[in-house]
Design a protein around this motif. Structure first.
Motif, PDB file in Angstrom:
ATOM      1  N   GLY A  38      -2.412 -24.742  -1.780  1.00 45.90           N
ATOM      2  CA  GLY A  38      -1.721 -24.372  -1.608  1.00 45.90           C
ATOM      3  C   GLY A  38      -1.630 -23.148  -0.605  1.00 45.90           C
ATOM      4  N   GLN A  39       0.022 -22.468  -0.437  1.00 42.88           N
ATOM      5  CA  GLN A  39      -0.738 -20.915   0.253  1.00 42.88           C
ATOM      6  C   GLN A  39      -0.173 -19.916   0.015  1.00 42.88           C
ATOM      7  OE1 GLN A  39       1.138 -21.736   4.110  1.00 42.88           O
ATOM      8  NE2 GLN A  39       0.373 -23.057   3.209  1.00 42.88           N
ATOM      9  N   PHE A  40      -1.138 -19.207   0.492  1.00 47.33           N
ATOM     10  CA  PHE A  40      -1.328 -17.957   0.019  1.00 47.33           C
ATOM     11  C   PHE A  40      -0.691 -16.985  -0.531  1.00 47.33           C
ATOM     12  CE2 PHE A  40      -5.102 -17.803   3.840  1.00 47.33           C
ATOM     13  CZ  PHE A  40      -5.807 -18.265   2.499  1.00 47.33           C
ATOM     14  N   LYS A  41      -0.025 -16.182  -1.289  1.00 50.72           N
ATOM     15  CA  LYS A  41       0.748 -15.254  -1.768  1.00 50.72           C
ATOM     16  C   LYS A  41      -0.171 -13.866  -0.734  1.00 50.72           C
ATOM     17  CE  LYS A  41       0.493 -16.928  -6.211  1.00 50.72           C
ATOM     18  NZ  LYS A  41       1.325 -16.567  -7.878  1.00 50.72           N
ATOM     19  N   TYR A  42       0.761 -13.218  -0.393  1.00 51.71           N
ATOM     20  CA  TYR A  42       0.584 -11.885   0.066  1.00 51.71           C
ATOM     21  C   TYR A  42       1.348 -10.922  -0.835  1.00 51.71           C
ATOM     22  CZ  TYR A  42      -1.022 -14.944   4.276  1.00 51.71           C
ATOM     23  OH  TYR A  42      -1.570 -15.766   5.552  1.00 51.71           O
ATOM     24  N   GLY A  43       0.343 -10.007  -0.488  1.00 52.09           N
ATOM     25  CA  GLY A  43       0.775  -8.961  -0.875  1.00 52.09           C
ATOM     26  C   GLY A  43       0.821  -6.890  -0.998  1.00 52.09           C
ATOM     27  N   VAL A  44       1.016  -6.569  -1.088  1.00 48.94           N
ATOM     28  CA  VAL A  44       0.185  -4.961  -0.140  1.00 48.94           C
ATOM     29  C   VAL A  44       0.069  -3.984  -1.914  1.00 48.94           C
ATOM     30  CG1 VAL A  44       1.434  -2.630   0.895  1.00 48.94           C
ATOM     31  CG2 VAL A  44       1.774  -5.457   1.328  1.00 48.94           C
ATOM     32  N   SER A  45      -1.110  -3.301  -1.691  1.00 46.92           N
ATOM     33  CA  SER A  45      -1.463  -2.266  -2.317  1.00 46.92           C
ATOM     34  C   SER A  45      -1.253  -1.206  -1.714  1.00 46.92           C
ATOM     35  CB  SER A  45      -3.045  -2.722  -2.992  1.00 46.92           C
ATOM     36  OG  SER A  45      -3.465  -1.026  -4.191  1.00 46.92           O
ATOM     37  N   LEU A  46      -0.599  -0.116  -2.715  1.00 49.01           N
ATOM     38  CA  LEU A  46       0.036   1.158  -2.725  1.00 49.01           C
ATOM     39  C   LEU A  46      -1.294   1.577  -1.761  1.00 49.01           C
ATOM     40  CD1 LEU A  46       3.216   1.762  -4.898  1.00 49.01           C
ATOM     41  CD2 LEU A  46       2.460   0.989  -2.627  1.00 49.01           C
ATOM     42  N   TYR A  47      -2.475   1.427  -2.506  1.00 47.16           N
ATOM     43  CA  TYR A  47      -3.553   1.945  -2.424  1.00 47.16           C
ATOM     44  C   TYR A  47      -3.907   2.503  -0.760  1.00 47.16           C
ATOM     45  CZ  TYR A  47      -8.287   3.225  -1.577  1.00 47.16           C
ATOM     46  OH  TYR A  47      -9.930   3.615  -0.394  1.00 47.16           O
ATOM     47  N   SER A  48      -3.029   1.139  -0.028  1.00 53.24           N
ATOM     48  CA  SER A  48      -3.228   1.030   1.204  1.00 53.24           C
ATOM     49  C   SER A  48      -3.196   2.596   1.810  1.00 53.24           C
ATOM     50  CB  SER A  48      -2.328   0.294   1.837  1.00 53.24           C
ATOM     51  OG  SER A  48      -2.848  -0.598   1.145  1.00 53.24           O
ATOM     52  N   TYR A  49      -1.405   3.216   1.246  1.00 55.89           N
ATOM     53  CA  TYR A  49      -1.374   4.196   1.535  1.00 55.89           C
ATOM     54  C   TYR A  49      -1.571   5.558   1.285  1.00 55.89           C
ATOM     55  CZ  TYR A  49       2.323   0.821   2.977  1.00 55.89           C
ATOM     56  OH  TYR A  49       2.751  -0.926   3.169  1.00 55.89           O
TER      57      TYR A  49
ATOM     58  N   LEU B  22      -3.355 -12.092  -1.366  1.00 48.35           N
ATOM     59  CA  LEU B  22      -3.739 -11.549  -0.278  1.00 48.35           C
ATOM     60  C   LEU B  22      -3.181 -10.151  -0.633  1.00 48.35           C
ATOM     61  CD1 LEU B  22      -4.778 -14.278   2.483  1.00 48.35           C
ATOM     62  CD2 LEU B  22      -6.503 -13.258   0.620  1.00 48.35           C
ATOM     63  N   SER B  23      -3.492  -8.794  -1.739  1.00 55.96           N
ATOM     64  CA  SER B  23      -3.255  -7.498  -1.281  1.00 55.96           C
ATOM     65  C   SER B  23      -3.427  -6.441  -0.504  1.00 55.96           C
ATOM     66  CB  SER B  23      -3.412  -7.290  -2.888  1.00 55.96           C
ATOM     67  OG  SER B  23      -2.468  -6.363  -3.082  1.00 55.96           O
ATOM     68  N   SER B  24      -3.109  -6.650   1.142  1.00 55.92           N
ATOM     69  CA  SER B  24      -3.882  -5.316   1.442  1.00 55.92           C
ATOM     70  C   SER B  24      -4.035  -4.140   1.342  1.00 55.92           C
ATOM     71  CB  SER B  24      -2.298  -5.413   2.587  1.00 55.92           C
ATOM     72  OG  SER B  24      -2.190  -6.170   3.333  1.00 55.92           O
ATOM     73  N   GLU B  25      -5.269  -3.914   1.388  1.00 51.04           N
ATOM     74  CA  GLU B  25      -6.247  -2.607   1.198  1.00 51.04           C
ATOM     75  C   GLU B  25      -6.814  -1.902   2.424  1.00 51.04           C
ATOM     76  OE1 GLU B  25      -7.970  -1.938  -2.989  1.00 51.04           O
ATOM     77  OE2 GLU B  25      -9.712  -1.560  -1.417  1.00 51.04           O
ATOM     78  N   TYR B  26      -5.322  -1.037   2.977  1.00 51.28           N
ATOM     79  CA  TYR B  26      -5.700  -0.405   4.062  1.00 51.28           C
ATOM     80  C   TYR B  26      -6.614   0.900   3.716  1.00 51.28           C
ATOM     81  CZ  TYR B  26      -5.554   2.678   7.990  1.00 51.28           C
ATOM     82  OH  TYR B  26      -6.692   3.619   9.094  1.00 51.28           O
ATOM     83  N   GLU B  27      -7.819   0.731   4.451  1.00 55.42           N
ATOM     84  CA  GLU B  27      -9.089   2.631   4.276  1.00 55.42           C
ATOM     85  C   GLU B  27      -9.966   2.548   5.143  1.00 55.42           C
ATOM     86  OE1 GLU B  27     -11.498   2.603   0.449  1.00 55.42           O
ATOM     87  OE2 GLU B  27     -12.691   1.522   1.277  1.00 55.42           O
ATOM     88  N   GLY B  28      -8.933   2.594   6.259  1.00 53.92           N
ATOM     89  CA  GLY B  28      -9.032   3.157   7.819  1.00 53.92           C
ATOM     90  C   GLY B  28      -9.041   4.841   7.578  1.00 53.92           C
ATOM     91  N   ALA B  29      -8.569   5.190   9.105  1.00 53.23           N
ATOM     92  CA  ALA B  29      -8.996   6.654   8.962  1.00 53.23           C
ATOM     93  C   ALA B  29      -8.330   7.281   7.852  1.00 53.23           C
ATOM     94  CB  ALA B  29      -8.006   6.830  10.711  1.00 53.23           C
ATOM     95  N   ARG B  30      -8.544   8.809   7.655  1.00 56.24           N
ATOM     96  CA  ARG B  30      -7.476   9.510   6.609  1.00 56.24           C
ATOM     97  C   ARG B  30      -7.160  10.241   7.255  1.00 56.24           C
ATOM     98  NH1 ARG B  30     -10.837   7.432   2.190  1.00 56.24           N
ATOM     99  NH2 ARG B  30     -12.251   6.725   2.321  1.00 56.24           N
ATOM    100  N   GLU B  31      -6.043   9.830   8.341  1.00 56.79           N
ATOM    101  CA  GLU B  31      -4.708  10.555   8.372  1.00 56.79           C
ATOM    102  C   GLU B  31      -3.495   9.607   8.021  1.00 56.79           C
ATOM    103  OE1 GLU B  31      -5.195  10.019  12.609  1.00 56.79           O
ATOM    104  OE2 GLU B  31      -6.920  10.174  12.760  1.00 56.79           O
ATOM    105  N   PRO B  32      -2.910  10.670   7.421  1.00 51.59           N
ATOM    106  CA  PRO B  32      -1.195  10.036   7.520  1.00 51.59           C
ATOM    107  C   PRO B  32      -0.227   9.484   9.179  1.00 51.59           C
ATOM    108  CG  PRO B  32      -0.893  12.781   7.549  1.00 51.59           C
ATOM    109  CD  PRO B  32      -2.234  11.988   7.965  1.00 51.59           C
TER     110      PRO B  32
END
Lengths: 134, 302
Positions: free
Chosen positions: B3-14, B264-274
Protein backbone atom coordinates in the motif's frame (compact mmCIF):
# COMPACT_ATOMS: atom_id res chain seq x y z
CA UNK A 1 5.64 31.51 27.02
CA UNK A 2 9.33 31.00 27.55
CA UNK A 3 12.03 33.27 26.32
CA UNK A 4 14.02 31.04 23.91
CA UNK A 5 17.21 30.89 25.97
CA UNK A 6 17.57 28.57 28.96
CA UNK A 7 18.29 31.58 31.19
CA UNK A 8 15.33 33.93 31.25
CA UNK A 9 15.85 37.70 31.39
CA UNK A 10 12.88 38.24 33.64
CA UNK A 11 13.34 36.75 37.08
CA UNK A 12 17.05 37.62 37.32
CA UNK A 13 17.07 39.51 40.60
CA UNK A 14 18.38 39.74 44.13
CA UNK A 15 16.56 38.04 46.98
CA UNK A 16 16.43 38.55 50.71
CA UNK A 17 15.74 41.72 52.75
CA UNK A 18 16.38 44.92 50.79
CA UNK A 19 19.10 46.10 53.13
CA UNK A 20 20.78 42.70 53.43
CA UNK A 21 20.43 40.72 50.19
CA UNK A 22 21.10 37.01 50.62
CA UNK A 23 21.66 36.03 47.04
CA UNK A 24 20.60 36.07 43.41
CA UNK A 25 17.77 34.27 41.63
CA UNK A 26 18.26 32.99 38.08
CA UNK A 27 15.04 32.00 36.33
CA UNK A 28 15.25 29.08 33.89
CA UNK A 29 12.96 27.45 31.40
CA UNK A 30 12.63 23.67 31.64
CA UNK A 31 16.19 22.41 30.95
CA UNK A 32 14.97 19.47 28.89
CA UNK A 33 12.88 18.81 25.79
CA UNK A 34 10.41 16.86 27.88
CA UNK A 35 8.79 17.51 31.22
CA UNK A 36 10.60 15.59 33.92
CA UNK A 37 10.35 14.51 37.47
CA UNK A 38 12.53 16.71 39.61
CA UNK A 39 14.65 13.79 40.85
CA UNK A 40 16.10 13.63 37.32
CA UNK A 41 17.65 17.06 37.86
CA UNK A 42 20.84 16.74 39.87
CA UNK A 43 21.36 20.35 40.78
CA UNK A 44 22.44 23.43 38.83
CA UNK A 45 25.90 25.01 38.67
CA UNK A 46 25.82 28.78 38.32
CA UNK A 47 28.53 31.31 37.46
CA UNK A 48 27.79 34.98 38.12
CA UNK A 49 30.37 37.09 36.33
CA UNK A 50 33.48 35.08 37.28
CA UNK A 51 32.24 33.66 40.57
CA UNK A 52 31.33 29.95 40.51
CA UNK A 53 28.60 28.40 42.67
CA UNK A 54 28.41 24.61 42.75
CA UNK A 55 25.23 22.58 42.27
CA UNK A 56 25.81 21.37 45.80
CA UNK A 57 25.07 24.79 47.29
CA UNK A 58 22.53 26.30 44.92
CA UNK A 59 18.84 25.55 45.43
CA UNK A 60 15.85 25.46 43.14
CA UNK A 61 12.47 27.05 43.64
CA UNK A 62 9.71 25.36 41.66
CA UNK A 63 5.98 25.94 42.12
CA UNK A 64 6.83 27.99 45.25
CA UNK A 65 8.75 25.17 46.97
CA UNK A 66 12.50 25.36 47.56
CA UNK A 67 14.64 22.25 47.02
CA UNK A 68 18.24 21.74 48.01
CA UNK A 69 20.21 18.96 46.31
CA UNK A 70 19.04 16.21 48.67
CA UNK A 71 15.42 17.33 48.43
CA UNK A 72 15.71 17.45 44.64
CA UNK A 73 17.05 13.90 44.51
CA UNK A 74 14.09 12.74 46.63
CA UNK A 75 11.49 14.60 44.54
CA UNK A 76 10.31 11.61 42.52
CA UNK A 77 6.70 12.78 42.43
CA UNK A 78 7.29 16.46 41.60
CA UNK A 79 7.15 17.37 37.92
CA UNK A 80 8.94 20.21 36.21
CA UNK A 81 6.55 20.47 33.31
CA UNK A 82 6.98 22.15 29.93
CA UNK A 83 5.99 25.78 30.45
CA UNK A 84 6.96 25.92 34.14
CA UNK A 85 9.66 28.33 35.27
CA UNK A 86 12.19 27.29 37.92
CA UNK A 87 14.41 29.75 39.78
CA UNK A 88 17.90 28.80 40.90
CA UNK A 89 18.75 30.44 44.22
CA UNK A 90 22.42 31.37 44.39
CA UNK A 91 23.72 32.26 47.86
CA UNK A 92 25.73 35.47 47.52
CA UNK A 93 25.67 37.87 50.43
CA UNK A 94 24.80 41.37 49.22
CA UNK A 95 23.51 40.10 45.88
CA UNK A 96 24.59 41.73 42.63
CA UNK A 97 24.67 45.43 41.80
CA UNK A 98 22.10 46.75 39.33
CA UNK A 99 23.46 46.47 35.82
CA UNK A 100 24.46 43.91 33.24
CA UNK A 101 26.10 40.65 34.33
CA UNK A 102 27.38 37.54 32.59
CA UNK A 103 25.42 34.52 33.80
CA UNK A 104 26.25 30.87 33.12
CA UNK A 105 24.33 27.81 34.24
CA UNK A 106 24.79 24.08 33.86
CA UNK A 107 21.64 22.16 34.76
CA UNK A 108 22.70 18.57 35.46
CA UNK A 109 20.02 16.38 33.89
CA UNK A 110 19.94 12.61 34.21
CA UNK A 111 18.38 10.84 31.22
CA UNK A 112 18.03 7.16 32.17
CA UNK A 113 18.16 6.11 28.51
CA UNK A 114 21.65 7.58 28.11
CA UNK A 115 24.65 5.35 28.87
CA UNK A 116 25.49 5.46 32.58
CA UNK A 117 28.73 7.39 32.12
CA UNK A 118 26.75 10.25 30.55
CA UNK A 119 24.42 10.70 33.51
CA UNK A 120 24.06 13.45 34.37
CA UNK A 121 24.83 15.63 31.39
CA UNK A 122 24.98 19.40 31.74
CA UNK A 123 22.38 21.45 29.91
CA UNK A 124 24.24 24.71 29.46
CA UNK A 125 23.12 28.29 29.14
CA UNK A 126 25.04 31.55 29.07
CA UNK A 127 23.97 35.12 28.48
CA UNK A 128 24.17 38.70 29.59
CA UNK A 129 21.32 39.48 31.95
CA UNK A 130 20.29 42.56 33.82
CA UNK A 131 19.73 43.15 37.52
CA UNK A 132 17.33 46.07 37.82
CA UNK A 133 16.93 46.66 41.53
CA UNK A 134 19.64 46.54 44.21
CA UNK B 1 2.85 -5.34 -3.75
CA UNK B 2 2.26 -2.81 -1.03
CA UNK B 3 0.00 0.00 0.00
CA UNK B 4 0.94 3.61 0.26
CA UNK B 5 2.78 5.17 3.14
CA UNK B 6 0.91 7.35 5.55
CA UNK B 7 2.55 10.67 6.27
CA UNK B 8 2.73 12.20 9.71
CA UNK B 9 4.62 14.77 11.73
CA UNK B 10 6.01 14.46 15.22
CA UNK B 11 5.73 17.65 17.21
CA UNK B 12 9.19 16.71 18.50
CA UNK B 13 10.36 18.22 15.21
CA UNK B 14 9.52 21.63 16.63
CA UNK B 15 11.43 21.17 19.89
CA UNK B 16 13.37 24.42 19.45
CA UNK B 17 10.17 26.33 18.77
CA UNK B 18 7.64 24.80 21.12
CA UNK B 19 7.00 26.70 24.31
CA UNK B 20 8.71 29.91 23.23
CA UNK B 21 7.52 30.81 19.76
CA UNK B 22 5.04 28.00 19.07
CA UNK B 23 1.86 26.87 20.75
CA UNK B 24 0.19 23.50 20.43
CA UNK B 25 -2.23 24.91 17.88
CA UNK B 26 0.64 26.39 15.85
CA UNK B 27 2.19 22.91 15.80
CA UNK B 28 -1.05 21.39 14.47
CA UNK B 29 -1.25 24.08 11.80
CA UNK B 30 2.31 23.46 10.60
CA UNK B 31 1.88 19.68 10.64
CA UNK B 32 -1.47 19.71 8.82
CA UNK B 33 -0.25 22.07 6.12
CA UNK B 34 2.28 19.46 4.97
CA UNK B 35 -0.65 17.30 3.95
CA UNK B 36 0.07 14.92 6.82
CA UNK B 37 -2.78 12.85 8.18
CA UNK B 38 -1.22 11.93 11.52
CA UNK B 39 0.29 13.72 14.49
CA UNK B 40 2.79 12.32 16.96
CA UNK B 41 3.55 13.85 20.34
CA UNK B 42 5.68 13.46 23.43
CA UNK B 43 3.33 12.96 26.36
CA UNK B 44 5.52 14.82 28.85
CA UNK B 45 6.07 17.74 26.50
CA UNK B 46 2.85 18.38 24.67
CA UNK B 47 0.15 17.36 27.15
CA UNK B 48 -0.55 20.15 29.61
CA UNK B 49 -0.70 18.82 33.17
CA UNK B 50 0.65 15.44 32.03
CA UNK B 51 -0.32 12.78 32.95
CA UNK B 52 -3.71 14.13 34.06
CA UNK B 53 -4.83 16.78 31.58
CA UNK B 54 -7.81 18.91 32.49
CA UNK B 55 -11.19 18.56 30.84
CA UNK B 56 -10.60 21.92 29.15
CA UNK B 57 -7.31 20.73 27.70
CA UNK B 58 -8.91 17.52 26.43
CA UNK B 59 -11.59 19.63 24.73
CA UNK B 60 -8.83 21.65 23.10
CA UNK B 61 -7.02 18.48 21.99
CA UNK B 62 -10.04 16.92 20.32
CA UNK B 63 -11.03 20.27 18.84
CA UNK B 64 -7.59 20.58 17.21
CA UNK B 65 -7.70 17.03 15.84
CA UNK B 66 -11.05 17.78 14.30
CA UNK B 67 -10.22 21.22 12.92
CA UNK B 68 -6.91 20.14 11.39
CA UNK B 69 -8.12 16.68 10.34
CA UNK B 70 -5.22 14.87 11.99
CA UNK B 71 -5.31 11.50 13.68
CA UNK B 72 -3.20 10.74 16.74
CA UNK B 73 -0.46 8.29 15.75
CA UNK B 74 2.24 7.65 18.32
CA UNK B 75 2.72 9.00 21.82
CA UNK B 76 6.28 8.93 23.12
CA UNK B 77 6.82 8.05 26.75
CA UNK B 78 9.67 7.18 29.10
CA UNK B 79 10.22 4.44 31.64
CA UNK B 80 12.68 6.26 33.87
CA UNK B 81 14.36 3.24 35.39
CA UNK B 82 16.85 5.52 37.13
CA UNK B 83 14.30 7.84 38.62
CA UNK B 84 16.31 7.56 41.82
CA UNK B 85 20.07 7.71 42.19
CA UNK B 86 20.19 4.82 44.63
CA UNK B 87 18.24 2.07 42.90
CA UNK B 88 16.51 1.06 39.69
CA UNK B 89 12.76 0.83 39.27
CA UNK B 90 11.23 -2.55 40.05
CA UNK B 91 9.24 -4.51 37.47
CA UNK B 92 6.03 -3.34 39.17
CA UNK B 93 7.11 0.29 39.09
CA UNK B 94 8.10 -0.04 35.44
CA UNK B 95 4.70 -1.52 34.67
CA UNK B 96 3.16 1.42 36.52
CA UNK B 97 4.96 3.87 34.23
CA UNK B 98 3.68 1.99 31.17
CA UNK B 99 0.14 1.79 32.52
CA UNK B 100 0.11 5.54 33.23
CA UNK B 101 1.04 6.27 29.62
CA UNK B 102 -1.21 3.63 28.06
CA UNK B 103 -4.17 5.18 29.85
CA UNK B 104 -3.24 8.67 28.70
CA UNK B 105 -2.52 7.55 25.14
CA UNK B 106 -5.91 5.83 25.04
CA UNK B 107 -7.71 8.93 26.34
CA UNK B 108 -6.10 10.99 23.60
CA UNK B 109 -6.81 8.47 20.84
CA UNK B 110 -3.31 7.18 20.10
CA UNK B 111 -2.72 3.75 18.57
CA UNK B 112 1.01 3.48 19.28
CA UNK B 113 3.00 4.09 22.45
CA UNK B 114 6.78 4.40 22.34
CA UNK B 115 8.33 3.84 25.75
CA UNK B 116 11.99 4.76 26.12
CA UNK B 117 13.46 2.34 28.62
CA UNK B 118 16.43 3.27 30.76
CA UNK B 119 19.64 1.42 29.94
CA UNK B 120 22.24 -0.31 32.12
CA UNK B 121 25.49 -0.05 30.16
CA UNK B 122 27.43 1.69 27.42
CA UNK B 123 26.07 -0.85 24.90
CA UNK B 124 22.62 0.63 25.63
CA UNK B 125 21.20 -2.65 26.93
CA UNK B 126 17.69 -1.84 28.14
CA UNK B 127 17.13 -2.39 31.85
CA UNK B 128 16.08 -6.05 32.16
CA UNK B 129 12.86 -5.04 33.92
CA UNK B 130 11.48 -4.00 30.52
CA UNK B 131 10.14 -7.43 29.56
CA UNK B 132 8.39 -8.13 32.86
CA UNK B 133 6.98 -4.62 32.90
CA UNK B 134 5.65 -4.86 29.34
CA UNK B 135 4.22 -8.31 29.95
CA UNK B 136 2.18 -6.97 32.86
CA UNK B 137 0.45 -4.35 30.68
CA UNK B 138 -0.13 -6.37 27.49
CA UNK B 139 -3.75 -7.09 28.38
CA UNK B 140 -4.38 -3.40 28.94
CA UNK B 141 -2.69 -2.51 25.65
CA UNK B 142 -4.83 -5.13 23.94
CA UNK B 143 -7.99 -3.73 25.49
CA UNK B 144 -7.03 -0.25 24.26
CA UNK B 145 -5.87 -1.53 20.85
CA UNK B 146 -2.49 0.13 21.34
CA UNK B 147 0.79 -1.25 20.06
CA UNK B 148 3.72 -0.66 22.41
CA UNK B 149 6.81 -0.11 20.30
CA UNK B 150 10.28 0.55 21.67
CA UNK B 151 12.44 2.61 19.39
CA UNK B 152 15.48 1.34 17.52
CA UNK B 153 17.53 4.51 17.54
CA UNK B 154 21.13 5.40 16.71
CA UNK B 155 23.64 4.37 18.03
CA UNK B 156 21.73 1.07 18.39
CA UNK B 157 21.71 -0.70 14.98
CA UNK B 158 19.22 -3.28 13.71
CA UNK B 159 21.62 -6.13 14.43
CA UNK B 160 21.90 -5.68 18.18
CA UNK B 161 21.07 -7.82 21.23
CA UNK B 162 18.40 -5.32 22.32
CA UNK B 163 16.54 -5.79 19.03
CA UNK B 164 16.89 -9.57 19.30
CA UNK B 165 15.45 -9.37 22.80
CA UNK B 166 12.42 -7.42 21.58
CA UNK B 167 11.84 -9.88 18.73
CA UNK B 168 12.19 -12.87 21.07
CA UNK B 169 9.56 -11.25 23.28
CA UNK B 170 7.15 -10.88 20.34
CA UNK B 171 7.68 -14.51 19.31
CA UNK B 172 7.47 -15.88 22.86
CA UNK B 173 4.30 -14.03 23.85
CA UNK B 174 2.61 -14.07 20.46
CA UNK B 175 1.24 -10.64 21.32
CA UNK B 176 -0.06 -8.29 18.64
CA UNK B 177 0.52 -5.36 21.03
CA UNK B 178 4.32 -5.17 21.00
CA UNK B 179 6.33 -4.29 17.89
CA UNK B 180 9.37 -2.29 16.85
CA UNK B 181 9.62 1.37 16.00
CA UNK B 182 12.43 2.27 13.62
CA UNK B 183 14.07 5.69 13.80
CA UNK B 184 15.57 6.38 10.38
CA UNK B 185 18.57 8.04 12.02
CA UNK B 186 20.14 4.55 12.05
CA UNK B 187 20.59 4.86 8.26
CA UNK B 188 22.57 8.11 8.53
CA UNK B 189 25.80 7.64 6.55
CA UNK B 190 27.16 11.16 6.21
CA UNK B 191 28.27 13.47 9.03
CA UNK B 192 26.16 16.21 10.53
CA UNK B 193 27.53 19.68 10.00
CA UNK B 194 27.43 22.31 12.67
CA UNK B 195 25.26 20.23 14.89
CA UNK B 196 25.36 20.46 18.65
CA UNK B 197 24.68 17.39 20.70
CA UNK B 198 24.50 17.09 24.44
CA UNK B 199 26.88 14.11 24.29
CA UNK B 200 30.33 15.65 24.87
CA UNK B 201 32.99 15.69 22.16
CA UNK B 202 35.51 12.95 22.67
CA UNK B 203 32.96 10.52 24.09
CA UNK B 204 32.82 7.22 22.23
CA UNK B 205 29.20 7.84 21.28
CA UNK B 206 29.89 11.34 19.97
CA UNK B 207 31.50 10.23 16.73
CA UNK B 208 28.69 7.73 16.09
CA UNK B 209 26.08 10.41 16.60
CA UNK B 210 27.86 12.93 14.38
CA UNK B 211 28.98 10.57 11.61
CA UNK B 212 26.04 8.16 11.70
CA UNK B 213 26.11 4.40 12.17
CA UNK B 214 25.21 3.76 8.52
CA UNK B 215 23.00 0.71 8.91
CA UNK B 216 22.48 -0.81 5.45
CA UNK B 217 18.83 -0.06 4.58
CA UNK B 218 18.53 -3.61 3.17
CA UNK B 219 18.71 -4.90 6.76
CA UNK B 220 15.23 -3.49 7.26
CA UNK B 221 13.91 -6.41 5.23
CA UNK B 222 15.09 -8.83 7.95
CA UNK B 223 12.89 -7.24 10.61
CA UNK B 224 10.12 -5.64 8.54
CA UNK B 225 7.42 -7.96 9.82
CA UNK B 226 8.06 -6.75 13.37
CA UNK B 227 7.94 -3.03 12.56
CA UNK B 228 4.78 -1.09 13.35
CA UNK B 229 5.88 2.52 13.10
CA UNK B 230 8.64 4.62 11.57
CA UNK B 231 9.94 7.90 12.87
CA UNK B 232 11.34 9.58 9.80
CA UNK B 233 14.31 11.16 11.56
CA UNK B 234 16.30 13.65 9.51
CA UNK B 235 18.73 16.50 10.16
CA UNK B 236 19.09 18.75 7.15
CA UNK B 237 17.53 18.98 3.72
CA UNK B 238 19.34 21.49 1.54
CA UNK B 239 18.02 24.03 -0.96
CA UNK B 240 18.19 21.39 -3.72
CA UNK B 241 15.84 19.17 -1.73
CA UNK B 242 18.65 16.73 -0.95
CA UNK B 243 19.00 15.22 2.49
CA UNK B 244 22.66 15.60 3.38
CA UNK B 245 22.84 12.78 5.93
CA UNK B 246 20.42 9.93 5.24
CA UNK B 247 20.25 8.01 1.94
CA UNK B 248 16.50 8.30 1.41
CA UNK B 249 16.86 7.14 -2.20
CA UNK B 250 17.91 3.77 -0.71
CA UNK B 251 15.63 3.80 2.32
CA UNK B 252 12.29 4.51 0.64
CA UNK B 253 12.57 1.71 -1.99
CA UNK B 254 13.45 -0.78 0.75
CA UNK B 255 10.43 0.22 2.81
CA UNK B 256 8.26 -0.16 -0.30
CA UNK B 257 9.73 -3.57 -1.14
CA UNK B 258 9.10 -4.66 2.44
CA UNK B 259 5.44 -3.77 1.98
CA UNK B 260 5.50 -1.19 4.73
CA UNK B 261 2.29 0.83 4.63
CA UNK B 262 2.38 2.48 8.02
CA UNK B 263 3.35 5.98 9.02
CA UNK B 264 6.45 7.92 8.12
CA UNK B 265 6.31 10.41 10.95
CA UNK B 266 8.70 13.30 10.43
CA UNK B 267 11.18 13.84 13.18
CA UNK B 268 13.42 16.79 12.49
CA UNK B 269 16.53 16.83 14.68
CA UNK B 270 18.89 19.32 13.12
CA UNK B 271 20.33 22.68 14.07
CA UNK B 272 19.19 23.64 17.52
CA UNK B 273 17.66 26.97 16.58
CA UNK B 274 14.12 28.22 16.45
CA UNK B 275 12.38 28.92 13.12
CA UNK B 276 14.23 26.18 11.24
CA UNK B 277 12.11 23.07 11.64
CA UNK B 278 8.87 24.35 10.10
CA UNK B 279 10.23 24.49 6.57
CA UNK B 280 12.60 21.55 7.03
CA UNK B 281 9.62 19.30 7.71
CA UNK B 282 7.88 20.58 4.59
CA UNK B 283 10.97 19.85 2.52
CA UNK B 284 11.17 16.32 3.89
CA UNK B 285 7.56 15.62 3.00
CA UNK B 286 8.09 16.71 -0.60
CA UNK B 287 11.22 14.58 -0.83
CA UNK B 288 9.62 11.45 0.65
CA UNK B 289 6.49 11.80 -1.48
CA UNK B 290 8.58 12.22 -4.62
CA UNK B 291 10.64 9.12 -3.85
CA UNK B 292 7.52 7.08 -3.18
CA UNK B 293 5.94 8.29 -6.43
CA UNK B 294 9.12 7.43 -8.37
CA UNK B 295 9.11 3.92 -6.93
CA UNK B 296 5.45 3.41 -7.77
CA UNK B 297 5.93 4.77 -11.31
CA UNK B 298 8.89 2.47 -11.94
CA UNK B 299 6.87 -0.49 -10.70
CA UNK B 300 3.96 0.44 -12.97
CA UNK B 301 6.30 0.64 -15.97
CA UNK B 302 7.93 -2.70 -15.26
Amino acid sequence: MYEYQLIQATGFRNYGPEDAREGVEVRLRLPNYRGMRLSLLDGVDVTLDDEFFSYEITKLRLHGEVYDLDAMRDATTVRWAMGDFGSVLVPKAGGLAPGIHRVKVAARVRSPYFPPHLQPLPVNGERLATIVLP
Amino acid sequence: MSGQFKYGVSLYSYTEDFGSIMTLEDGFDHAADTGATGIEILGETHVECYPEPSKEWLDTWFGLLDRYQLEPTNMCSWVDTKLRLGRQLTVEEGAGELERDLRLAHRLGFKFLRPKFGVIDAQLTPDPIWSGAVERVLDLANKFDIVICPEIHSPTPIRHPAVEGYIDFIERTGTPNFRLLIDTGIFQNRPLKGWQHEVPEGDSDHAKLINGIAVDPEEFLDIAKYVAFIQAKFHYINDDLQCENIPWDKVIPVLKRAGYSGYLSSEYEGAREPWVAIDQVRRQHVMMRQLEAQYDAALADA
